[in-house]
Design a protein around this motif. Structure first.
Motif, PDB file in Angstrom:
ATOM      1  N   ARG A  12      24.376  80.353   6.756  1.00 53.36           N
ATOM      2  CA  ARG A  12      25.325  79.381   7.451  1.00 53.36           C
ATOM      3  C   ARG A  12      24.747  78.548   8.705  1.00 53.36           C
ATOM      4  O   ARG A  12      25.064  78.762   9.807  1.00 53.36           O
ATOM      5  CB  ARG A  12      26.627  80.173   7.838  1.00 53.36           C
ATOM      6  CG  ARG A  12      27.257  80.840   6.808  1.00 53.36           C
ATOM      7  CD  ARG A  12      28.694  81.259   6.792  1.00 53.36           C
ATOM      8  NE  ARG A  12      29.360  80.113   7.191  1.00 53.36           N
ATOM      9  CZ  ARG A  12      30.481  80.093   8.019  1.00 53.36           C
ATOM     10  NH1 ARG A  12      31.124  81.502   8.279  1.00 53.36           N
ATOM     11  NH2 ARG A  12      31.170  79.345   8.254  1.00 53.36           N
ATOM     12  N   THR A  13      23.677  77.699   8.370  1.00 58.55           N
ATOM     13  CA  THR A  13      22.819  77.121   9.473  1.00 58.55           C
ATOM     14  C   THR A  13      23.834  76.192  10.209  1.00 58.55           C
ATOM     15  O   THR A  13      23.637  76.232  11.565  1.00 58.55           O
ATOM     16  CB  THR A  13      21.908  76.413   8.790  1.00 58.55           C
ATOM     17  OG1 THR A  13      22.415  75.543   7.860  1.00 58.55           O
ATOM     18  CG2 THR A  13      20.923  77.133   7.954  1.00 58.55           C
ATOM     19  N   GLU A  14      24.656  75.702   9.719  1.00 55.72           N
ATOM     20  CA  GLU A  14      25.644  74.744  10.761  1.00 55.72           C
ATOM     21  C   GLU A  14      26.443  75.724  11.578  1.00 55.72           C
ATOM     22  O   GLU A  14      26.590  75.174  12.701  1.00 55.72           O
ATOM     23  CB  GLU A  14      26.688  73.800   9.913  1.00 55.72           C
ATOM     24  CG  GLU A  14      25.864  72.953   8.834  1.00 55.72           C
ATOM     25  CD  GLU A  14      26.672  72.098   7.909  1.00 55.72           C
ATOM     26  OE1 GLU A  14      27.315  72.761   7.181  1.00 55.72           O
ATOM     27  OE2 GLU A  14      26.844  70.955   7.879  1.00 55.72           O
ATOM     28  N   LEU A  15      26.946  76.937  11.094  1.00 58.06           N
ATOM     29  CA  LEU A  15      27.494  77.664  12.235  1.00 58.06           C
ATOM     30  C   LEU A  15      26.693  78.161  13.126  1.00 58.06           C
ATOM     31  O   LEU A  15      26.737  78.280  14.409  1.00 58.06           O
ATOM     32  CB  LEU A  15      28.083  78.949  11.238  1.00 58.06           C
ATOM     33  CG  LEU A  15      28.880  79.716  12.167  1.00 58.06           C
ATOM     34  CD1 LEU A  15      30.136  79.020  12.795  1.00 58.06           C
ATOM     35  CD2 LEU A  15      29.566  80.872  11.284  1.00 58.06           C
ATOM     36  N   ILE A  16      25.282  78.417  12.759  1.00 60.22           N
ATOM     37  CA  ILE A  16      24.487  79.099  13.533  1.00 60.22           C
ATOM     38  C   ILE A  16      24.171  77.951  14.582  1.00 60.22           C
ATOM     39  O   ILE A  16      23.629  78.241  15.930  1.00 60.22           O
ATOM     40  CB  ILE A  16      23.247  79.393  12.933  1.00 60.22           C
ATOM     41  CG1 ILE A  16      23.487  80.783  12.287  1.00 60.22           C
ATOM     42  CG2 ILE A  16      21.987  79.670  13.805  1.00 60.22           C
ATOM     43  CD1 ILE A  16      22.491  81.227  11.317  1.00 60.22           C
ATOM     44  N   ALA A  17      23.902  76.724  14.234  1.00 61.83           N
ATOM     45  CA  ALA A  17      23.823  75.389  15.305  1.00 61.83           C
ATOM     46  C   ALA A  17      25.048  75.296  16.059  1.00 61.83           C
ATOM     47  O   ALA A  17      24.838  75.021  17.225  1.00 61.83           O
ATOM     48  CB  ALA A  17      23.583  74.256  14.329  1.00 61.83           C
ATOM     49  N   TRP A  18      26.244  75.586  15.761  1.00 58.87           N
ATOM     50  CA  TRP A  18      27.324  75.460  16.677  1.00 58.87           C
ATOM     51  C   TRP A  18      27.224  76.311  17.720  1.00 58.87           C
ATOM     52  O   TRP A  18      27.487  76.275  18.762  1.00 58.87           O
ATOM     53  CB  TRP A  18      28.611  75.622  15.621  1.00 58.87           C
ATOM     54  CG  TRP A  18      29.778  75.603  16.510  1.00 58.87           C
ATOM     55  CD1 TRP A  18      30.652  74.364  16.832  1.00 58.87           C
ATOM     56  CD2 TRP A  18      30.678  76.585  17.209  1.00 58.87           C
ATOM     57  NE1 TRP A  18      31.578  74.523  17.701  1.00 58.87           N
ATOM     58  CE2 TRP A  18      31.775  75.942  18.004  1.00 58.87           C
ATOM     59  CE3 TRP A  18      30.381  78.052  17.394  1.00 58.87           C
ATOM     60  CZ2 TRP A  18      32.825  76.612  18.756  1.00 58.87           C
ATOM     61  CZ3 TRP A  18      31.365  78.523  18.156  1.00 58.87           C
ATOM     62  CH2 TRP A  18      32.461  77.903  18.643  1.00 58.87           C
ATOM     63  N   TYR A  19      26.832  77.705  17.309  1.00 64.04           N
ATOM     64  CA  TYR A  19      26.602  78.907  18.487  1.00 64.04           C
ATOM     65  C   TYR A  19      25.236  78.359  19.212  1.00 64.04           C
ATOM     66  O   TYR A  19      25.453  78.670  20.459  1.00 64.04           O
ATOM     67  CB  TYR A  19      26.408  80.042  17.744  1.00 64.04           C
ATOM     68  CG  TYR A  19      27.752  80.679  17.339  1.00 64.04           C
ATOM     69  CD1 TYR A  19      28.777  81.109  18.416  1.00 64.04           C
ATOM     70  CD2 TYR A  19      28.092  80.976  16.057  1.00 64.04           C
ATOM     71  CE1 TYR A  19      29.960  81.720  17.897  1.00 64.04           C
ATOM     72  CE2 TYR A  19      29.320  81.642  15.477  1.00 64.04           C
ATOM     73  CZ  TYR A  19      30.151  82.010  16.596  1.00 64.04           C
ATOM     74  OH  TYR A  19      31.354  82.467  16.229  1.00 64.04           O
ATOM     75  N   GLY A  20      24.148  77.779  18.516  1.00 60.95           N
ATOM     76  CA  GLY A  20      23.120  77.432  19.652  1.00 60.95           C
ATOM     77  C   GLY A  20      23.660  76.372  20.401  1.00 60.95           C
ATOM     78  O   GLY A  20      23.075  76.393  21.525  1.00 60.95           O
TER      79      GLY A  20
END
Length: 158
Positions: free
Chosen positions: A113-121
């Motif tokens: 879930r790369t987009e979610l990981i980016a959101w947390y980033g």
């Protein structure tokens, strides 16, 4: 809370694609698993309500050793997403644990879930390089649609 969590995590209808775990079907949680999780020492569930009292979202927090807390199940009702509520709920959870001595927050996110990981980033969380296995074979966590799932561990100093 169980129904809201399952809707937010697993039902794509009415949601932006990156916000739903389409790579895992079935339930995200059930009442028994939620009760089991919250019966652990140091586990709490912060509940956010509208002014009228209706639940809007929640987040599970677990106290850990040496001031490291765990965050999981950050959930916002799908009809209330895209208005900054998830960000505010995350910030409130961080403030709540800091007031109780937290120095760091950790979480696990499905690695694909790369987009979610980016959101947390964008909110200060970074991958630790640690990966944990997905609980294949345990239907309480849903039905994975792929055989390569894993959890990426994210961390943020508070």
């Amino acid at each position: 809370m169980v129904a809201v969590t399952n809707r937010a995590y697993r039902t794509a209808e009415g949601q932006t694609a990156w916000k739903v775990e389409t790579i895992v079907g079935g339930q995200r949680i059930d009442e028994g698993l939620l009760r089991e999780d919250l019966s652990r020492p140091g586990a709490i569930l912060l509940l956010a309500r509208e002014r009228g009292g209706a639940p809007v979202g929640h987040v599970r927090l677990d106290a850990g050793d040496d001031g490291v807390w765990s965050l999981s199940m950050l959930t916002v009702r799908p009809e209330r997403q895209d208005g900054g509520f998830g960000r505010r709920l995350l910030e409130a959870a961080e403030a709540w644990v800091v007031a109780r001595g937290a120095r760091r927050m950790r979480m696990m996110v499905v690695g694909q879930r790369t987009e979610l990981i980016a959101w947390y980033g964008r909110r200060g969380y970074a991958a630790t390089g640690e990966r944990r296995p997905f609980p294949y074979g345990d239907a309480r966590f849903g039905a994975p649609a792929r055989d390569d799932l894993y959890f990426e561990v994210l961390d943020k100093p508070l």
